[in-house]
Design a protein around this motif. Structure first.
Motif, PDB file in Angstrom:
ATOM      1  N   ALA A   1       0.884  -1.176   0.000  1.00 28.16           N
ATOM      2  CA  ALA A   1       0.000   0.000   0.000  1.00 28.16           C
ATOM      3  C   ALA A   1       0.914   1.216   0.000  1.00 28.16           C
ATOM      4  CB  ALA A   1      -0.887  -0.007   1.232  1.00 28.16           C
ATOM      5  N   LEU A  30      -1.955  -4.111   8.795  1.00 29.11           N
ATOM      6  CA  LEU A  30      -2.087  -2.826   9.484  1.00 29.11           C
ATOM      7  C   LEU A  30      -2.494  -3.067  10.935  1.00 29.11           C
ATOM      8  CD1 LEU A  30      -2.094   0.288   9.279  1.00 29.11           C
ATOM      9  CD2 LEU A  30      -4.519   0.148   8.701  1.00 29.11           C
ATOM     10  N   MET A  65      -1.813   5.469   7.671  1.00 28.71           N
ATOM     11  CA  MET A  65      -2.613   4.505   6.905  1.00 28.71           C
ATOM     12  C   MET A  65      -4.020   4.304   7.485  1.00 28.71           C
ATOM     13  SD  MET A  65      -1.100   3.203   4.288  1.00 28.71           S
ATOM     14  CE  MET A  65       0.514   3.061   3.537  1.00 28.71           C
ATOM     15  N   VAL A  87      -4.816   0.415   1.694  1.00 33.94           N
ATOM     16  CA  VAL A  87      -4.594  -0.746   2.568  1.00 33.94           C
ATOM     17  C   VAL A  87      -5.606  -1.846   2.225  1.00 33.94           C
ATOM     18  CG1 VAL A  87      -4.637  -1.565   4.955  1.00 33.94           C
ATOM     19  CG2 VAL A  87      -3.682   0.690   4.419  1.00 33.94           C
ATOM     20  N   PRO A 137      -8.998   1.925   8.023  1.00 35.92           N
ATOM     21  CA  PRO A 137      -7.846   1.943   7.110  1.00 35.92           C
ATOM     22  C   PRO A 137      -8.105   2.750   5.831  1.00 35.92           C
ATOM     23  CG  PRO A 137      -8.393  -0.303   7.779  1.00 35.92           C
ATOM     24  CD  PRO A 137      -9.529   0.566   8.203  1.00 35.92           C
ATOM     25  N   LEU A 166      -4.296  -5.660   2.956  1.00 36.97           N
ATOM     26  CA  LEU A 166      -3.317  -5.612   4.046  1.00 36.97           C
ATOM     27  C   LEU A 166      -3.939  -5.164   5.375  1.00 36.97           C
ATOM     28  CD1 LEU A 166      -0.375  -3.977   2.022  1.00 36.97           C
ATOM     29  CD2 LEU A 166      -0.607  -6.378   2.716  1.00 36.97           C
ATOM     30  N   LEU A 172       3.068   0.210   3.410  1.00 39.54           N
ATOM     31  CA  LEU A 172       2.792  -0.999   4.190  1.00 39.54           C
ATOM     32  C   LEU A 172       2.901  -2.157   3.211  1.00 39.54           C
ATOM     33  CD1 LEU A 172       1.619  -2.190   6.916  1.00 39.54           C
ATOM     34  CD2 LEU A 172      -0.638  -1.956   5.871  1.00 39.54           C
TER      35      LEU A 172
END
Ligand SMILES: C[S@@+](CC[C@H](N)C(=O)[O-])C[C@H]1O[C@@H](n2cnc3c(N)ncnc32)[C@H](O)[C@@H]1O
Length: 394
Positions: free
Chosen positions: A242, A285, A311, A276, A272, A281, A251
């Protein structure tokens, strides 16, 4: 744009005339501008200059002043990569130390920043008028009129950029037939090149991304702008990343993940960013934030200690309630909470419709996070919190 117009704009006379134009705003009347310019220039030149002045104002409104000096076309500006995204792409490509070839160079939004590192850079563009403007825009690169499907250079030795154009109206769903060059041609070119970066729309199906490639979900500000598919030298097969710009936050899927078990809403909830969720993800996170998921199908995360990360937005939970307009109204009125923002994930009611149903309520500004937890429609009444040093609204 026709070739004569492009040639005039790229000529010393055209450049001098453009440099002498007064500042123009996006909303200025192009007809009035042409009439004024006709006092000093022949009709075709006045029309070309007025078009550039308006397009430059549009570019400045969209990108800031970064593209001010570029020669533009309406479609070329529409398709141009955001300068912050292009700069980051160029930095990553430059680090490979390979000659760079942008096979769908357009006006040079991606190619321009690639010349900053002093590596050899070539642009290929099918449309002649666009190529004339690109040559003027990126004098440090070589520009070739040609077809990316039959590249006029040895792509096995190059890092290539592919940003295929899309047919009008093909924005919503991913239709491989709507691309030029075709999507399969792009994938074949990418797998032949020494290194490749292929720009895809944010809505591309995961199944269309080759397993051997690395994917990035790239967001600028609030908007998810593109999926970038990297392959060959420098790419990590299967990696997902991300990318949040201009914050420069990242990330990746190599980071640890929070456990999959869901938990009830705690003291804090995290929402998020789109990059993300698009990169898949959320639990990565979660690990970073020390948080868990509320529901395995929904991207909200929760924890009992606050964390701040570019994020995600962090919220302090004030109340968690099963969704009922009547009950929500009563809760908000009783606490003097005014819903200033409504966010939703896996929730069927449009925020504007919900606001209308709730009617006018005065009080402290709060956020409603509307979602579905274990099959039950749920509203989390929450207060946005920010790290101590950050300004509100950042
Ligand atoms: C999305 S735009 C590229 C924009 C560019 N990345 C930028 O940021 O300015 C795609 C460009 O590829 C060109 N194009 C489409 N098919 C092509 C092909 N087969 N060969 C070369 N260029 C092509 C189009 O004319 C268009 O200018």
């Amino acid at each position: 744009m026709d070739i004569a117009r492009a040639r005039y704009l790229a000529s010393p006379a055209g450049r001098a005339a453009l440099a002498a134009l007064p500042p123009v705003a996006v909303r200025d009347d192009p007809n009035k501008l042409v009439s004024t310019l006709r006092r000093s220039y022949p009709p075709a030149e006045a029309s070309a200059l007025s078009e550039q002045a308006i397009l430059n104002a549009r570019a400045a409104a969209r990108f800031g002043n970064a593209q001010r000096a570029m020669l533009l076309t309406g479609p070329g500006l529409e398709m141009m990569t955001h300068p912050a995204i292009a700069r980051r792409r160029a930095e990553r490509l430059t680090a490979l130390g390979l000659p760079i070839a942008d096979l769908t160079c357009g006006l040079g939004g991606d190619l321009g920043p690639c010349t900053a590192g002093g590596l050899r850079a070539v642009g290929v563009e099918r449309d002649r008028a666009t190529a004339i403007l690109a040559r003027a825009n990126i004098p440090a690169a070589s520009l070739v009129v040609g077809d990316a499907a039959r590249p006029p250079l040895h792509i096995e030795e190059h890092a290539i950029i592919l940003d295929p154009s899309r047919r009008e109206g093909a924005r919503r769903t991913f239709d491989p037939a709507a691309f030029s060059p075709g999507w399969d041609t792009c994938l074949a070119l990418a797998s032949t090149a020494r290194a490749a970066v292929l720009k895809a729309p944010p809505g591309i199906d995961h199944a269309r991304i080759p397993a051997s490639a690395e994917m990035e979900a790239v967001q600028f500000g609030a908007g998810l702008r593109e999926i970038t598919i990297w392959s060959g030298a420098g790419a990590v097969p299967g990696l997902r990343r991300a990318v949040l710009l201009p914050a420069g936050a990242f990330l990746t899927s190599v980071e640890a993940e929070a456990p999959p078990e869901t938990v009830p809403a705690g003291v804090f909830v995290f929402d998020p960013e789109s990059c993300v969720t698009r990169a898949g993800l959320v639990r990565h996170l979660g690990h970073r934030l020390g948080a868990r998921m509320l529901d395995e199908q929904v991207a909200y995360l929760t924890a009992d200690t606050p964390s701040f990360d570019p994020m995600a937005a962090t919220f302090e939970v004030l109340e968690v309630t099963p969704f009922s307009v009547r009950r929500l109204k009563e809760t908000l009125r009783a606490h003097h909470w005014r819903p200033a923002e409504i966010r939703r994930r896996a929730f069927p009611v449009e925020p504007d419709d919900l606001l209308r149903l709730l009617g006018r309520i005065e009080g402290e500004e709060i956020t409603l996070l509307c979602t579905t937890i274990a099959g039950a429609r749920t509203v989390i009444v929450a207060r946005r919190i920010r790290p101590p040093s950050s300004p509100a609204g950042a």
